[in-house]
Design an enzyme around this catalytic site. Structure first.
Site, PDB file in Angstrom:
ATOM      1  N   GLU A   1       1.622   0.124  18.872  1.00 23.19           N
ATOM      2  CA  GLU A   1       2.121  -1.252  19.016  1.00 23.19           C
ATOM      3  C   GLU A   1       3.529  -1.275  19.623  1.00 23.19           C
ATOM      4  OE1 GLU A   1      -1.482  -2.333  17.814  1.00 23.19           O
ATOM      5  OE2 GLU A   1       0.071  -3.518  18.781  1.00 23.19           O
TER       6      GLU A   1
ATOM      7  N   ASP B   1       0.868 -16.805  13.936  1.00 20.29           N
ATOM      8  CA  ASP B   1       0.830 -16.906  15.408  1.00 20.29           C
ATOM      9  C   ASP B   1      -0.620 -17.212  15.811  1.00 20.29           C
ATOM     10  OD1 ASP B   1       0.744 -13.302  16.099  1.00 20.29           O
ATOM     11  OD2 ASP B   1      -0.706 -14.672  15.249  1.00 20.29           O
TER      12      ASP B   1
ATOM     13  N   ASP C   1     -10.470  -3.670   8.365  1.00 19.62           N
ATOM     14  CA  ASP C   1     -11.007  -3.066   9.599  1.00 19.62           C
ATOM     15  C   ASP C   1     -10.964  -4.067  10.756  1.00 19.62           C
ATOM     16  OD1 ASP C   1     -11.517  -0.708   8.150  1.00 19.62           O
ATOM     17  OD2 ASP C   1     -13.290  -1.689   7.300  1.00 19.62           O
TER      18      ASP C   1
ATOM     19  N   HIS D   1       3.379  -1.339  23.269  1.00 20.89           N
ATOM     20  CA  HIS D   1       3.238  -2.714  23.803  1.00 20.89           C
ATOM     21  C   HIS D   1       4.592  -3.416  23.813  1.00 20.89           C
ATOM     22  CE1 HIS D   1      -1.047  -2.680  24.117  1.00 20.89           C
ATOM     23  NE2 HIS D   1      -1.303  -2.661  22.815  1.00 20.89           N
TER      24      HIS D   1
ATOM     25  N   ASP E   1       0.830  -1.230   0.000  1.00 22.64           N
ATOM     26  CA  ASP E   1       0.000   0.000   0.000  1.00 22.64           C
ATOM     27  C   ASP E   1       0.843   1.249   0.000  1.00 22.64           C
ATOM     28  OD1 ASP E   1      -1.960  -1.800   0.209  1.00 22.64           O
ATOM     29  OD2 ASP E   1      -2.356  -1.469   2.343  1.00 22.64           O
TER      30      ASP E   1
ATOM     31  N   ASP F   1      15.473  -7.230  18.705  1.00 17.25           N
ATOM     32  CA  ASP F   1      14.530  -7.326  19.817  1.00 17.25           C
ATOM     33  C   ASP F   1      13.105  -7.259  19.286  1.00 17.25           C
ATOM     34  OD1 ASP F   1      16.665  -7.314  21.614  1.00 17.25           O
ATOM     35  OD2 ASP F   1      16.809  -5.146  21.435  1.00 17.25           O
TER      36      ASP F   1
END
Lengths: 89, 573
Positions: free
Chosen positions: B295, B71, B79, B298, B25, B59
């Site tokens: 993200e 995962d 969306d 996190h 994109d 990392d």
């Protein structure tokens, strides 16, 4: 002066089907982001209460804590978001 | 703010990341930039530093994927879930995944950085007018070669500024064809294709061959999406076809007819009724920068916040002038502390000489006053110095096959044959008595085995225990404007490159003079390395440019093939 089109809903090939009912959406949302399981984990033997899970979600999202699947709560559940659960399980 | 159970966090402030793949994109250079800015959100308020690695394990490993991407937490099409990341730790911990069924932009619609043309890579300006018509997307109008282009100002007719838009006719990304453009038609499993295809792939990414026969040459790349491309559906990447027919009606723009969710879609062929080919129309998309910053929060140890305006609030919302919320700052500083160093203190006039070193961190000894500029004064010897605690060395070079690290009157050695850590400290003055404590660079002439040492504007030549010097570097033909020689690179028989600032000179060692045609700009010859490297040396067939804790390694083809830590990869701490 113009009648609304009578919309016909089509199933588009390859579309990830999402037309769940509101309560199905709510249940899947509460489970996916950890609101439902948490209660079980806390050892309460009483039946898991969706209302309690909804309150917890409403508190996390800064919504009015009604414990009901009201309009703003449903809208919040349809809003694009991060996939990390809100309650670690 | 909330942290994860057990306050999971990285135990080192030097965090590394690696970008494993890209979304079609948005151009990869814009993706790199968005991720770098997203990390900067957190490094601006903590002592954390983020260094990008191009291979190996970092990392934070960053990737794009769709639905089940390997995962236990599949994405869900367009969306809904946009991305997720794992708290700090080993393996998948710390990694960040982005849902490539989303339309990734910078939050305000297609982002098109032009290539070639005459606009120096400027962004498309939408809308722009061309021959009296207004365009809000790239167009092939006016071009016989069917290449999509756009103007980079509002009016092409007056400014004549333009560039080409991403398209498979210009380049591909990923794959094994080094970015070569598609060749149409091409043959794949005996079939002929005259456009990009997802055939043969289960991940839905469009690709093409970069020769006319994939079966024979096995050369391929992924196709960048055009700004008019649809997302999701079953024709990802294809442009809308206007007009198209749907339930017997003709549409010449995107519509939400037929859907209950109000999302705009279009057919990618003339008739949806016949072909059932469709996708979602480009919309504002999601800001890769904002979602990445969330993200990465996190990945650094922050959980979701219940403050609606905080970056770590779980729901996406586009913010134009982003700034980190107090709640996010408190959370990340709870884990890593506030930012230290000069940027954290207002500049003081007449700063005393004990100003912190330009890039202090907790491994720097703090009891020594440090001058603001390196000098060549001698220093007292401190045998307890641990090389693994230093973030920067005065000089690094190879002598008798061993890497030598010089710092403040000492030097350490690592053997090229063993993986053990450094040996030392050794005293410079014991082995080379006349040398000062601070050595800026050194090299061993491979023909004569002589050792050249540079400090400031002076140099010494050791032949065994015999020494010649100090002499001025002007004797070698270097200009008197040079403050110090920062690096030396042996080049073939009797030639050595001497680096200083942004330039380098070629020394003819035998003739003791500088070859004609020098100096040259370092970054003109050695692209991709920092132009303020303070150590340059050759080791095991690679050239190393060091700055701060990091090195940039260049292979024989003068490509940077590795960026890493001096401390771990060279010093072997």
């Amino acid at each position: 002066w113009s009648l609304p089109l009578k919309s016909v809903f089509v199933t588009f090939p390859g579309d990830i089907i999402k037309n769940m009912t509101d309560s199905e959406l709510a249940e899947s949302y509460l489970k996916k982001f950890g609101y439902m399981d948490t209660l079980q984990r806390s050892g309460f033997q009483s039946m898991v209460s969706t209302s309690k899970a909804l309150k917890r979600m409403q508190r996390q999202m800064g919504l009015e804590e009604t414990g009901e699947l009201d309009k703003s709560t449903l809208e919040a559940m349809k809003h694009p978001r991060c996939g990390v659960p809100d309650v670690a399980n | 703010y909330k942290t994860f159970d057990g306050d999971l966090k990285w135990d080192s402030h030097d965090v590394t990341y690696r970008i494993l793949n890209y979304s079609p994109d948005i151009q990869s250079s814009l993706t790199d930039d968005a991720f770098a800015r997203a990390f900067k959100v957190w490094s601006d308020v903590t002592p954390l530093t983020f260094t990008r690695l191009f291979d190996g394990t970092a990392d934070i490993m960053i990737s794009f994927g769709k639905a089940d991407h390997g995962d236990p937490y599949p994405f869900d099409g367009k969306d809904g879930l946009l991305a997720h990341a794992y708290p700090p730790g080993k393996g998948v911990q710390g990694d960040a995944h982005f849902d490539d069924d989303e339309y990734w932009t910078l939050g305000t619609g297609p982002v098109v950085k032009t290539l070639y043309g005459n606009a120096d890579g400027a962004m498309c300006h939408f809308p722009f007018t061309f021959e009296g018509k207004s365009y809000s997307t790239c167009t092939t109008d006016g071009r016989p070669d069917n290449l999509p282009w756009c103007a980079t100002t509002a009016d092409y007719s007056t400014d004549q500024k333009y560039g080409f838009c991403p398209s498979e006719l210009l380049y591909t990304f990923g794959g094994n064809a080094d970015g070569a453009k598609c060749v149409f038609p091409f043959i794949f499993l005996g079939e002929t294709y005259d456009s990009c295809t997802t055939e043969g792939r289960s991940d839905g990414y469009r690709w093409c061959a970069t020769t006319d026969n994939f079966d024979r040459d096995v050369k391929y790349g992924f196709c960048p999406s055009r700004d008019t491309a649809v997302t999701g559906g079953n024709s990802e990447g294809e442009p809308c076809h206007f007009p198209f027919e749907f339930l017997g009606k003709t549409y010449d723009s995107c519509t939400s007819e037929g859907r209950g969710d109000g999302k705009l879609w279009c057919s990618t062929t003339a008739s949806y009724d016949d072909d059932k080919k469709w996708g979602f129309c480009p919309d504002q998309g999601y800001s890769l920068f904002l979602v990445a910053a969330h993200e990465f929060g996190h990945a650094l140890g922050l959980d979701h916040s219940n403050i609606r305006d905080a970056l770590m609030y779980p729901m996406y919302s586009y913010v134009e002038d982003f700034s980190l919320h107090e709640d996010d700052i408190e959370g990340i500083q709870y884990l890593y502390g506030p930012k230290t160093g000069p940027t954290a203190f207002p500049p003081q006039p007449n700063t005393p000489t004990t100003v912190p070193y330009p890039d202090p961190d907790n491994t720097d000894p703090t009891n020594e006053p440090r001058p603001t500029e390196p000098t060549t004064t001698t220093r007292s010897v401190d045998p307890t110095k641990d090389a693994c605690k230093f973030t920067k060395f005065d000089a690094i070079t190879v002598i008798e096959g061993e890497l030598h690290f010089f710092k403040d009157g000492h030097y350490w050695k690592t053997s090229s044959s063993s993986d053990g850590g450094p040996t030392g400290p050794f005293s410079i003055s014991e082995r080379w008595p006349v040398l000062p404590a601070v050595i800026d660079s050194a090299f061993e002439d491979l023909l004569s085995r002589k050792l050249y040492f540079f400090s400031g504007t002076r140099f010494w030549v050791y032949t065994g225990q015999n020494v010649l010097g100090p002499r001025s570097i002007e004797k070698l033909g270097l200009p008197n404007s040079i403050q110090k020689v920062e690096g030396a690179l042996q080049r073939g028989r009797g030639k050595v490159l001497l680096f200083s600032g942004e330039n380098f000179w070629r020394l003819d060692v035998k003739g003791q003079n500088i070859d004609r045609g020098y100096p040259k700009y370092t970054d003109a010859v050695f692209g991709g390395i920092p132009n303020d490297a303070h150590d340059v040396f050759q080791y095991k067939g690679h050239v190393y440019f060091c700055r701060d804790r990091f090195y940039w390694r260049m292979n024989s083809r003068r490509q940077v093939d590795r960026v890493g830590y001096v401390k771990y990869d060279l010093l072997k701490c």
